[in-house]
Write an enzyme that holds these catalytic residues in place. Structure first.
Site, PDB file in Angstrom:
ATOM      1  N   CYS A   1      22.643  60.821  27.240  1.00 49.29           N
ATOM      2  CA  CYS A   1      22.814  59.748  26.751  1.00 49.29           C
ATOM      3  C   CYS A   1      21.698  58.843  26.518  1.00 49.29           C
ATOM      4  O   CYS A   1      20.691  58.767  27.435  1.00 49.29           O
ATOM      5  CB  CYS A   1      23.860  58.857  27.659  1.00 49.29           C
TER       6      CYS A   1
ATOM      7  N   GLU B   1      23.145  46.110  22.180  1.00 54.41           N
ATOM      8  CA  GLU B   1      23.872  46.703  20.996  1.00 54.41           C
ATOM      9  C   GLU B   1      25.286  46.787  21.209  1.00 54.41           C
ATOM     10  O   GLU B   1      25.980  46.979  22.159  1.00 54.41           O
ATOM     11  CB  GLU B   1      23.468  48.049  20.593  1.00 54.41           C
TER      12      GLU B   1
HETATM   13  N1  SAH Z   1      28.994  54.320  31.115  1.00 52.35           N
HETATM   14  C1  SAH Z   1      30.401  54.278  30.305  1.00 52.35           C
HETATM   15  C2  SAH Z   1      30.485  53.677  28.896  1.00 52.35           C
HETATM   16  C3  SAH Z   1      29.403  54.199  28.086  1.00 52.35           C
HETATM   17  S1  SAH Z   1      29.216  55.672  27.491  1.00 52.35           S
HETATM   18  C4  SAH Z   1      30.822  55.804  30.408  1.00 52.35           C
HETATM   19  O1  SAH Z   1      30.366  56.630  30.688  1.00 52.35           O
HETATM   20  O2  SAH Z   1      32.254  56.138  29.945  1.00 52.35           O
HETATM   21  C5  SAH Z   1      30.549  56.007  26.120  1.00 52.35           C
HETATM   22  C6  SAH Z   1      30.726  57.661  25.888  1.00 52.35           C
HETATM   23  O3  SAH Z   1      29.847  58.012  25.076  1.00 52.35           O
HETATM   24  C7  SAH Z   1      30.815  58.159  27.016  1.00 52.35           C
HETATM   25  O4  SAH Z   1      32.229  58.745  26.905  1.00 52.35           O
HETATM   26  C8  SAH Z   1      29.865  58.945  27.155  1.00 52.35           C
HETATM   27  O5  SAH Z   1      29.786  59.966  27.922  1.00 52.35           O
HETATM   28  C9  SAH Z   1      29.589  59.442  25.554  1.00 52.35           C
HETATM   29  N2  SAH Z   1      28.236  59.719  25.249  1.00 52.35           N
HETATM   30  C10 SAH Z   1      27.122  59.325  25.819  1.00 52.35           C
HETATM   31  N3  SAH Z   1      26.029  60.128  25.204  1.00 52.35           N
HETATM   32  C11 SAH Z   1      26.603  60.729  24.244  1.00 52.35           C
HETATM   33  C12 SAH Z   1      26.096  61.322  23.020  1.00 52.35           C
HETATM   34  N4  SAH Z   1      24.597  61.828  22.889  1.00 52.35           N
HETATM   35  N5  SAH Z   1      27.046  62.082  22.222  1.00 52.35           N
HETATM   36  C13 SAH Z   1      28.328  61.705  22.358  1.00 52.35           C
HETATM   37  N6  SAH Z   1      28.891  61.135  23.366  1.00 52.35           N
HETATM   38  C14 SAH Z   1      28.099  60.453  24.260  1.00 52.35           C
END
Ligand code: SAH
Length: 346
Positions: free
Chosen positions: A121, A94
């Protein structure tokens, strides 16, 4: 794709030029085809109108052009667009277009699923199936750029690698994609408008610094206390904060560029003064700015957004310490397009 023919977009420009020379043609033909493949994003050899019919047939006999297909596009009330993107082998990732008053940002995926296991996540629930190829990353950006022009009357202005996957676990392909995105033979975007977000793989952060990359670095920190961070981001056990800190210091010494920390505050997890103090201390190691991200619920309520009081306490303490802090409101929640919600549900 059962043909066994090679994906022509896996070739570098040099390799394409060599191919044409081997065929008894001019190396320059390689440049022309390369331009069609990247700058003009051609989907078929027949699109390549300045290439002779025989040459197009010869290419057809030897290669395929793999490209992504936007299978399902959803538009949120707030203008956010989420693309479910089908890859040549049928797998889906996505990507998201996020419009604001001044910019349009593409949030792109780097892996199918994710190799990490962050508890909050949605993508972590899908196991990592494979890395994306450079062209699959590039194509997501092209698709979003087209949508931005179509629905928002302006080109894409920024790119964040915050979709599915951990970009630093697919570093070589991410780098190749960014090279294409920034090159004049690709989209010609400035690397200053690109941010790679990582959970924090110290060895790779150092490698990026050694490679003198010109894009920005964001780190999903979420806690500056090892036990807390390990409980929500278990790989922190392998890459503890001390190693991350050392890598970030190395990055700053080499690049002189500030780091962004992504941070979600959850009730009962990282919302005490002790958590705040540890974070402020961590922020002082290397020049940085902070993005507080609103939590996007993904499940049964194991994680909950902290109270406004707790958030205010974070913000005021950071500001008192002269640390720049932005609060990022969620976008596209109604179509599961917000951070951490990408899980191929559509
Ligand atoms: N793996 C990379 C990029 C993908 S996640 C990373 O960890 O940075 C992108 C962002 O979304 C990251 O900052 C992650 O911590 C955040 N994130 C993941 N799940 C989330 C959620 N349920 N609510 C808000 N932010 C979230």
């Amino acid at each position: 794709m059962a043909s066994g023919k090679k994906d022509i977009r896996a070739l570098t420009k040099e390799q394409l030029r060599d191919f044409f020379v081997e065929q008894g043609d001019k190396a320059f033909r390689g440049n022309q085809v390369y331009e069609w493949l990247w700058q003009k994003a051609a989907h078929t050899f027949d699109d390549m109108t300045n290439i002779s019919k025989e040459t197009r047939q010869m290419l057809e006999d030897n290669f395929v052009i793999n490209h992504i297909k936007v299978d399902n596009m959803q538009r949120s009330k707030d203008g956010t667009i989420k693309n479910a993107v089908r890859l040549h082998d049928g797998l889906i990732v996505e990507s998201v277009l996020i419009p604001t008053a001044t910019r349009t940002t593409a949030c792109v995926s780097s892996q199918v699923g994710c190799s990490l296991d962050c508890k909050f996540c949605a993508t972590a629930r899908l196991k990592r199936m494979r890395n994306l190829n450079p062209d699959e990353i590039y194509d997501q950006v092209v698709a979003i750029d087209n949508e931005s022009r179509l629905y928002h009357n302006r080109p894409l202005s920024n790119i964040v690698f915050m979709g599915m996957g951990e970009p630093l676990m697919n570093y070589n392909n991410v780098l190749k994609a960014i090279d294409k995105i920034t090159s004049d033979e690709g989209l010609g975007m400035s690397p200053k408008r690109i941010t790679v977000s990582t959970s924090g793989v110290p060895k790779m952060i150092k490698k990026m610094a050694d490679d003198a990359v010109k894009f920005n670095l964001a780190v999903s920190l979420h806690s500056a206390i090892d036990e807390v961070r390990t409980s929500i981001m278990p790989f922190n056990e392998t890459f503890p904060l001390e190693d991350l800190r050392e890598a970030l210091e190395y990055w700053y010494a080499k690049t002189k560029r500030k780091i962004s920390y992504e941070y979600v505050v959850w009730k009962g997890i990282n919302d005490t003064q002790k958590d705040i103090d540890a974070f402020v201390k961590f922020c002082k190691y290397v020049p940085c700015k902070v993005n507080i991200i609103e939590y996007n619920p993904i499940d049964d309520g194991e994680f909950q957004q902290a109270t406004n009081d707790a958030l205010e306490q974070y913000i005021s303490t950071l500001e008192k310490n002269r640390i720049v802090v932005n609060v990022r409101r969620s976008r596209g929640k109604d179509i599961d397009a917000a951070c951490g919600q990408l899980a191929n549900k559509s």
